[in-house]
Design an enzyme around this catalytic site. Structure first.
Site, PDB file in Angstrom:
ATOM      1  CG  ASP A   1      -1.742   1.248   1.508  1.00  0.00           C
ATOM      2  OD1 ASP A   1      -2.453   1.556   0.418  1.00  0.00           O
ATOM      3  OD2 ASP A   1      -1.695   2.004   2.480  1.00  0.00           O
TER       4      ASP A   1
ATOM      5  CG  ASP B   1      -3.870   3.767  -2.512  1.00  0.00           C
ATOM      6  OD1 ASP B   1      -4.746   2.882  -2.818  1.00  0.00           O
ATOM      7  OD2 ASP B   1      -4.084   4.648  -1.618  1.00  0.00           O
ATOM      8  CD  GLU B   2      -4.612  -1.963   0.037  1.00  0.00           C
ATOM      9  OE1 GLU B   2      -4.885  -3.324   0.459  1.00  0.00           O
ATOM     10  OE2 GLU B   2      -5.103  -1.126   0.263  1.00  0.00           O
TER      11      GLU B   2
END
Length: 421
Positions: A16, A113-114
């Site tokens: 993340d 974002d992950e």
């Protein structure tokens, strides 16, 4: 006591990007996100919601989803407008770094974002442990993009995610690893329940009323009672509380060329968790009607929610089924599970549902958890309803809920034609 010997023991990594939007803005400006008071939000709007804040702002007690006027006046900060194209650009750079180490089919991009990575088959190749390989990837991300990240490692996607959410933020290098042996000591004490991946505030309140306050309480609750009250979601809650997750990253990598049925609806007003269920059910009815008319069943369900412009964002996730289906109740249960997991209590203006990985309905996969007689009864009812709608029009049979003010079914049926699409 659960015997975990038969469950997957892979090396799953989830990575993340910390405070992603705000960190990108700092990197672009040559600033340190740990010392810079910066928020990403629409400028000159006191009621605007922050999309992201730097780690420094978080250290001052400012959350990543806070209205500008709620930030204490004593904190002096810089507001920058969101630049989604720039964030997508950085996200692509990160995914490219993942692909320097492992193949695309072993990567599941969970959000901008992950991402989840299955590194199981690469450890011998690199002669590294899963921890060492994760450290190598995280270091390269920082080296090439300037972004900060945290990571979790586990034998399945669930334990990797929980280890990152709960422990990684407290480790020196931002990496944590859990195994099945850590479930009772590290996972079961988690409270409040909303700290656990997949349990929102509303579900937390409902479970609290049952006397369930910790993940351990949930793990040791009667699974039959949970399933009776919450259906498939109840079973999934119990499984996850016990660290059970049979999903594979390959399950999420559906071929984009695969034929699918999709339905997207932009809503004429704000909806929330209380009235959006009407819309979701109606959309699923439309899609399953089309599936059955084409003599198809789906193996993958995609479900997404878009929030109003004031807040922006939303989510979209997919899930592969254990047995193909064209039954509206089964598909609704899966969509509702995803909704309960990912909805953030913001006003809803868009719903998107897709059914893919199709196969002919002549192929029958038996589900051990559903009696055959019950399934046959459902199929006969669905065929009878479809027959009437095909002959007399889609509004010839409606539910009582279709008459409620929040329903859009009757009007949409009129617009696309009462008898045929």
């Amino acid at each position: 006591m659960i015997n975990y010997e038969s469950f997957p023991k892979r090396s799953i990594v989830v990575i993340d990007m910390k405070s992603f939007y705000a960190t990108v803005e700092c990197v672009e400006r040559g600033l340190d996100p740990y010392t810079t008071p910066l928020v990403v939000a629409e400028p000159n709007r006191n009621g605007a919601m922050t999309l992201a804040v730097t780690p420094y702002m978080k250290s001052l007690g400012v959350g990543s989803r806070t209205r500008i006027f709620e930030i204490p006046s004593k904190i002096k900060f810089t507001t920058v407008p969101p630049r989604m194209s720039k964030y997508v650009e950085y996200s692509k750079k990160v995914i490219s770094i993942f692909q320097d180490f492992i193949s695309p089919e072993d990567i599941h991009v969970y959000s901008i974002d992950e991402s989840f990575l299955d590194v199981t088959d690469y450890l011998k190749l690199y002669n590294l442990t899963d921890y060492q390989l994760t450290k190598k990837i995280v270091d390269k991300i920082h080296e090439e993009t300037g972004l900060l990240s945290s990571a979790g490692i586990g034998p399945n996607m669930l334990l990797a995610k929980i280890s990152m959410d709960i422990e990684a933020k407290h480790t020196k290098d931002g990496i944590a690893k859990w195994t099945y042996d850590d479930i009772q000591n590290k996972m079961w004490p988690i409270t409040p329940l909303s700290e656990f991946w997949g349990i929102g505030r509303r579900m937390e309140r409902n479970l609290n009323l049952l006397g369930i306050k910790t993940i351990g309480d949930l793990a040791n609750y009667d699974i039959k009672k949970l399933k009776s009250k919450y259906g498939i979601m109840g079973e999934e809650l119990w499984n996850h509380a016990n660290g059970i997750d049979l999903a594979r990253i390959s399950d999420f990598n559906v071929d984009s060329k695969d034929k699918s049925y999709g339905h997207s609806q932009v809503l004429f007003k704000d909806y929330n968790d209380e009235n959006i269920q009407i819309i979701i059910r109606e959309m699923i009815e439309v899609l399953t009607f089309r599936l059955r008319r084409s003599h198809k069943k789906c193996n993958v369900i995609g479900f997404g929610i878009g929030y109003s412009k004031t807040y922006g964002g939303g989510f979209y996730h997919s899930r592969r089924l254990q047995a193909s289906t064209n039954d509206k109740d089964t598909i609704y249960s899966i969509c509702n599970t995803m909704f309960q997991k990912f909805y953030e209590d913001y006003p809803i203006r868009k719903v998107n549902i897709s059914l893919s990985s199709l196969e002919n309905d002549t192929i029958e996969q038996l589900n051990l958890f559903e009696p055959f007689e019950e399934k046959l009864k459902k199929d006969n009812i669905n065929r009878a309803v479809d027959k009437i709608k095909n002959k007399y029009g889609k509004n010839s049979i409606i539910k009582a809920s279709n008459l409620l003010k929040d329903s859009t079914m009757i009007e949409r049926n009129k617009k696309i034609g009462g008898h045929r699409e």
